[in-house]
Design an enzyme around this catalytic site. Structure first.
Site, PDB file in Angstrom:
ATOM      1  N   ASP A  11      25.490 -44.902 -58.517  1.00  0.00           N
ATOM      2  CA  ASP A  11      26.638 -43.999 -58.404  1.00  0.00           C
ATOM      3  C   ASP A  11      26.136 -42.565 -58.466  1.00  0.00           C
ATOM      4  O   ASP A  11      24.995 -42.305 -58.855  1.00  0.00           O
ATOM      5  CB  ASP A  11      27.642 -44.254 -59.541  1.00  0.00           C
ATOM      6  CG  ASP A  11      28.927 -43.440 -59.390  1.00  0.00           C
ATOM      7  OD1 ASP A  11      29.264 -43.053 -58.260  1.00  0.00           O
ATOM      8  OD2 ASP A  11      29.596 -43.198 -60.414  1.00  0.00           O
ATOM      9  N   SER A  12      27.013 -41.643 -58.121  1.00  0.00           N
ATOM     10  CA  SER A  12      26.653 -40.232 -58.209  1.00  0.00           C
ATOM     11  C   SER A  12      26.602 -39.766 -59.656  1.00  0.00           C
ATOM     12  O   SER A  12      25.963 -38.762 -59.962  1.00  0.00           O
ATOM     13  CB  SER A  12      27.674 -39.382 -57.439  1.00  0.00           C
ATOM     14  OG  SER A  12      28.963 -39.512 -58.020  1.00  0.00           O
ATOM     15  N   TYR A  43      30.046 -36.565 -55.512  1.00  0.00           N
ATOM     16  CA  TYR A  43      30.030 -36.932 -54.102  1.00  0.00           C
ATOM     17  C   TYR A  43      31.331 -36.573 -53.380  1.00  0.00           C
ATOM     18  O   TYR A  43      31.362 -36.506 -52.160  1.00  0.00           O
ATOM     19  CB  TYR A  43      29.800 -38.438 -53.956  1.00  0.00           C
ATOM     20  CG  TYR A  43      28.350 -38.869 -54.047  1.00  0.00           C
ATOM     21  CD1 TYR A  43      27.316 -37.957 -54.244  1.00  0.00           C
ATOM     22  CD2 TYR A  43      28.017 -40.217 -53.928  1.00  0.00           C
ATOM     23  CE1 TYR A  43      26.008 -38.365 -54.320  1.00  0.00           C
ATOM     24  CE2 TYR A  43      26.697 -40.640 -54.003  1.00  0.00           C
ATOM     25  CZ  TYR A  43      25.694 -39.718 -54.203  1.00  0.00           C
ATOM     26  OH  TYR A  43      24.385 -40.127 -54.282  1.00  0.00           O
ATOM     27  N   GLY A  44      32.418 -36.418 -54.141  1.00  0.00           N
ATOM     28  CA  GLY A  44      33.736 -36.284 -53.521  1.00  0.00           C
ATOM     29  C   GLY A  44      33.901 -35.094 -52.609  1.00  0.00           C
ATOM     30  O   GLY A  44      34.776 -35.083 -51.739  1.00  0.00           O
ATOM     31  N   CYS A  75      30.623 -46.625 -56.193  1.00  0.00           N
ATOM     32  CA  CYS A  75      31.259 -45.341 -55.893  1.00  0.00           C
ATOM     33  C   CYS A  75      32.165 -45.550 -54.694  1.00  0.00           C
ATOM     34  O   CYS A  75      31.692 -45.968 -53.627  1.00  0.00           O
ATOM     35  CB  CYS A  75      30.198 -44.284 -55.595  1.00  0.00           C
ATOM     36  SG  CYS A  75      30.850 -42.714 -54.972  1.00  0.00           S
ATOM     37  N   ASN A  76      33.456 -45.286 -54.853  1.00  0.00           N
ATOM     38  CA  ASN A  76      34.393 -45.488 -53.760  1.00  0.00           C
ATOM     39  C   ASN A  76      34.089 -44.569 -52.584  1.00  0.00           C
ATOM     40  O   ASN A  76      34.140 -44.989 -51.423  1.00  0.00           O
ATOM     41  CB  ASN A  76      35.830 -45.241 -54.245  1.00  0.00           C
ATOM     42  CG  ASN A  76      36.354 -46.354 -55.120  1.00  0.00           C
ATOM     43  OD1 ASN A  76      36.973 -47.291 -54.657  1.00  0.00           O
ATOM     44  ND2 ASN A  76      36.093 -46.253 -56.414  1.00  0.00           N
ATOM     45  N   THR A  77      33.783 -43.313 -52.864  1.00  0.00           N
ATOM     46  CA  THR A  77      33.509 -42.369 -51.786  1.00  0.00           C
ATOM     47  C   THR A  77      32.316 -42.815 -50.953  1.00  0.00           C
ATOM     48  O   THR A  77      32.377 -42.882 -49.725  1.00  0.00           O
ATOM     49  CB  THR A  77      33.256 -40.964 -52.370  1.00  0.00           C
ATOM     50  OG1 THR A  77      34.432 -40.521 -53.065  1.00  0.00           O
ATOM     51  CG2 THR A  77      32.918 -39.973 -51.268  1.00  0.00           C
ATOM     52  N   CYS A 187      38.405 -44.393 -58.133  1.00  0.00           N
ATOM     53  CA  CYS A 187      37.092 -43.810 -58.370  1.00  0.00           C
ATOM     54  C   CYS A 187      36.544 -44.494 -59.612  1.00  0.00           C
ATOM     55  O   CYS A 187      37.288 -44.714 -60.583  1.00  0.00           O
ATOM     56  CB  CYS A 187      37.190 -42.304 -58.573  1.00  0.00           C
ATOM     57  SG  CYS A 187      35.654 -41.524 -59.165  1.00  0.00           S
ATOM     58  N   THR A 188      35.266 -44.843 -59.602  1.00  0.00           N
ATOM     59  CA  THR A 188      34.711 -45.614 -60.721  1.00  0.00           C
ATOM     60  C   THR A 188      34.627 -44.809 -62.014  1.00  0.00           C
ATOM     61  O   THR A 188      34.439 -45.383 -63.087  1.00  0.00           O
ATOM     62  CB  THR A 188      33.315 -46.166 -60.366  1.00  0.00           C
ATOM     63  OG1 THR A 188      32.462 -45.084 -59.970  1.00  0.00           O
ATOM     64  CG2 THR A 188      33.413 -47.186 -59.237  1.00  0.00           C
ATOM     65  N   HIS A 189      34.795 -43.489 -61.932  1.00  0.00           N
ATOM     66  CA  HIS A 189      34.860 -42.683 -63.153  1.00  0.00           C
ATOM     67  C   HIS A 189      36.184 -42.887 -63.899  1.00  0.00           C
ATOM     68  O   HIS A 189      36.238 -42.759 -65.130  1.00  0.00           O
ATOM     69  CB  HIS A 189      34.730 -41.189 -62.820  1.00  0.00           C
ATOM     70  CG  HIS A 189      33.337 -40.735 -62.564  1.00  0.00           C
ATOM     71  ND1 HIS A 189      32.684 -40.969 -61.370  1.00  0.00           N
ATOM     72  CD2 HIS A 189      32.460 -40.053 -63.336  1.00  0.00           C
ATOM     73  CE1 HIS A 189      31.479 -40.444 -61.419  1.00  0.00           C
ATOM     74  NE2 HIS A 189      31.312 -39.881 -62.602  1.00  0.00           N
TER      75      HIS A 189
END
Length: 269
Positions: A11-12, A43-44, A75-77, A187-189
């Site tokens: 992930d970012s 990343y968004g 990461c969805n993005t 978003c995974t956050h």
């Protein structure tokens, strides 16, 4: 089968640990490598071209120095942008994360679903296609915010969430005539600030993709690896950061201590 898999979660930022937690619960008998791309976080707000080049380069680098059996883009993005190119470039299985629109339709009572994600994710054609395919007949509210990933990162570093700031960011939904009763954390956050979001939307159900991703990874590995939950053999959890060693790395390592990280590595990408 007495071998165990090497699972690479990427992930970012720290957000992908929400997916890692779900996978490790499902597959405790594995070696894990988690890469935190702190050099390019977040990343968004990055372009498609930048992310495709960046993510391909990171995976190429990691598999050149580590034996990897499966890659999880937590990461969805990055998933909505990079998966086609990754699956063309690499032969190992690659699993991505997409917003849990379909599961949300099974939960909502008022047929109003909120997708909370980064600006990049809510703007993607991939996301629109998910909605068109799985949410016909439902009203989908989209809210793209870059700030929430930063709030989650700060919380994981011990900085309390500013509830007035969070409520202000949620104003577009709080002012709706019909407020979503089911909110997709796209978003995974965001699962890391679920408790705070629950204060803002006390009647809403919250859904993320972590469990579904863990099940998918298990299904892809079970034929070739020993995933026996009772195997207590030696396993490792490693953290890679995409930077040279510096003071920020010390702070990151402190944040990750709770995840029982055994090995740390900095690589310049």
């Amino acid at each position: 089968m007495d071998n165990i898999p090497n699972i690479f979660v990427f992930d970012s930022g720290i957000g992908g640990m929400s997916v890692y937690n779900e996978i490790r619960q499902k597959i405790p008998n594995a070696n894990y490598i988690y890469l935190f791309d702190n050099q390019a976080f977040p990343y968004g707000d990055k372009s498609n071209e930048f992310l495709i080049e960046r993510v391909n380069k990171i995976i190429e680098k990691v598999i050149s120095i580590h034996s990897i059996d499966i890659v999880v883009i937590a990461c969805n993005t990055a998933s909505t942008i990079c998966l086609p190119s990754l699956r063309t470039a690499f032969s190992i299985p690659i699993v991505g994360v997409v917003p849990a629109i379909k599961p949300a339709t099974k939960v909502t009572k008022n047929k109003c679903i909120g997708l909370l994600a980064t600006k990049a994710t809510v703007q993607r054609e991939y996301t629109r296609n998910l909605i068109n395919e799985f949410a016909q007949g439902y009203h989908i509210e989209l809210l793209g915010l870059s700030e929430l990933a930063l709030i989650a990162e700060r919380k994981l570093q011990g900085i309390p969430v500013d509830m007035s700031e969070l409520k202000s960011l949620m104003t577009p939904w709080l002012n709706l005539a019909v407020i979503p009763d089911t909110i997709v954390l796209g978003c995974t956050h965001y699962p890391f600030i679920r408790d705070e979001l629950k204060i803002v939307f006390p009647s809403a159900a919250f859904i993320d993709s972590g469990y579904a991703i863990a099940s998918r990874v298990h299904d892809l590995l079970k034929e070739n690896f020993n995933l026996n939950r009772d195997d207590h053999g030696q396993k490792t959890v490693s953290l890679i950061m995409s930077t040279q060693y510096n003071q920020q790395v010390n702070k990151i390592i402190e944040t990750f201590q709770k995840y029982n990280i055994e090995k740390y590595q900095c690589i310049n990408i």
